[in-house]
Scaffold this motif. Sequence first.
Motif, mmCIF file in Angstrom:
data_model
loop_
_atom_site.group_PDB
_atom_site.id
_atom_site.type_symbol
_atom_site.label_atom_id
_atom_site.label_comp_id
_atom_site.label_asym_id
_atom_site.label_seq_id
_atom_site.Cartn_x
_atom_site.Cartn_y
_atom_site.Cartn_z
ATOM 1 N N ASP A 122 0.819 -1.206 0.000
ATOM 2 C CA ASP A 122 0.000 0.000 0.000
ATOM 3 C C ASP A 122 0.859 1.265 0.000
ATOM 4 O OD1 ASP A 122 -2.337 -1.518 0.050
ATOM 5 O OD2 ASP A 122 -2.265 -1.696 2.236
ATOM 6 N N ALA A 125 1.792 1.662 -3.553
ATOM 7 C CA ALA A 125 0.614 1.988 -4.357
ATOM 8 C C ALA A 125 0.111 3.408 -4.120
ATOM 9 C CB ALA A 125 -0.509 0.995 -4.061
ATOM 10 N N PHE A 126 0.493 4.014 -2.995
ATOM 11 C CA PHE A 126 -0.067 5.314 -2.627
ATOM 12 C C PHE A 126 0.169 6.367 -3.709
ATOM 13 C CE2 PHE A 126 0.203 9.509 -0.671
ATOM 14 C CZ PHE A 126 -1.003 9.567 0.003
ATOM 15 N N GLN A 129 -2.049 5.814 -6.706
ATOM 16 C CA GLN A 129 -3.433 6.231 -6.445
ATOM 17 C C GLN A 129 -3.554 7.752 -6.490
ATOM 18 O OE1 GLN A 129 -3.836 4.357 -2.651
ATOM 19 N NE2 GLN A 129 -4.341 2.327 -3.493
ATOM 20 N N ARG A 132 -3.856 8.908 -9.835
ATOM 21 C CA ARG A 132 -5.062 8.385 -10.488
ATOM 22 C C ARG A 132 -4.757 7.378 -11.599
ATOM 23 N NH1 ARG A 132 -9.503 13.298 -10.444
ATOM 24 N NH2 ARG A 132 -9.029 13.994 -8.323
ATOM 25 N N ARG A 135 -7.047 1.415 -11.465
ATOM 26 C CA ARG A 135 -6.872 0.407 -10.416
ATOM 27 C C ARG A 135 -6.344 -0.915 -10.970
ATOM 28 N NH1 ARG A 135 -11.670 -0.405 -6.192
ATOM 29 N NH2 ARG A 135 -11.016 1.759 -5.848
ATOM 30 N N ILE A 138 -2.498 -0.890 -11.059
ATOM 31 C CA ILE A 138 -1.713 -0.616 -9.856
ATOM 32 C C ILE A 138 -0.995 -1.855 -9.338
ATOM 33 C CG2 ILE A 138 -1.886 0.004 -7.413
ATOM 34 C CD1 ILE A 138 -3.935 2.112 -8.189
#
Length: 401
Positions: A122, A125-126, A129, A132, A135, A138
């Motif tokens: 995570d 992945a931050f 995200q 944008r 998904r 990612i």
Amino acid sequence: MSDGDTQPGSAIATDAAETATTAAEPAIVFDRVGVSYGRGRKTTVALTDFTLRVAAGETVALLGPSGSGKSTALKALAGFVRPTSGAVRLAGRDVTGLSPAKRGIGVVVQSYALFPHMRVHDNVAFGLQAHRVPRKEIGGRVAEALAMVGMAAYAERLPRELSGGQQQRVAIARALAIRPKVLLLDEPLAALDAQLRQSMLGELQELRKALPDTAMLYVTHDQAEALALADRIAVMRDARLVDIDTAENLWQRPPSDFTAAFLGGVNLLPCTVNRVSGTAALVTVGTFTLRAEAPDIPGGWGMDAPGVLCVRPHTVRVGATSERNAVRGIVVSTVWRGASTRLRLKVDGLRDEITADVPGRLDTAVGAIAGVRFPDPAGVLIPPIIGAAVTSAPDEPGIPK
């Protein structure tokens, strides 16, 4: 883009011109940037009149001792500190007043800056995200970035379950995952052990090949990292840029004694320049004459001019006093360094002691007599002024003005 005619077809020509102009813009521009903290007598100057251009696809290392201003320059570019003077531009866009989140760059800092409550996956992945990224992309991008830094098996761990070196690798993965056009790295390998550091150097070299359009600004005090990664090295001292050139040029022909000493071990021997012919010179060092390389300097080398002879320790030969052209020396100290032995010697005819790096392990006692031979030419001449060369951006070779 200036205002012009809006006849049919003119928009196409204008767009093409605008694209060409944008392509010619350096990826990074520091324009006389200064950073100060405090006021009045309590003012601390962290960066002074810093000017630098970095082209797309180029890696520039900011190299210097602690307090030289290299990390401050990086923070000014990232948006972590606001310049008190000058401007910062990315691909022609003035970002001096923008927040870090709006600059679209990847940053790896010394303190890792991982979210402690997020697992490794995570954390990486931050950034995706925030930018944008769809998904469905990612997961693959996170896995790719973690694999590049050897952390694929740690995706479900929390930062507190990782060592300091592992946390730094996750921070690098997070920066790489967004595939930035500008990547800033502040001592990214400092927390790694020697073996892992070498591995990561290889990974960063491969990264440069994989991202040929990404500009990298790499802050380090380790000259080996700078030489291995950088197209150019900007040497900093006392909050100023003092020298900048390709890694090869700075190593082979250092323009100042500070850069010569900082960019690897060196013997700096005061000398008198007797004669110069092209790029060759005869110099007097102590009581004997040596040949030296004489790079071009403004105004040229005058007769009987003072200079400093830069001699790298690995080029000095140590053997028997009976060898041809050997000068008598006394061993002052000896340190075995694994691949080589570093000797400190007092040489007849020289005022200062010199350092020599001899391959392998040399069992020589302190006080022993040895024959010392200098290479031919013995080294390269540099002006006898610390930080003599200060290169500003308009004079930087190969970078669009």
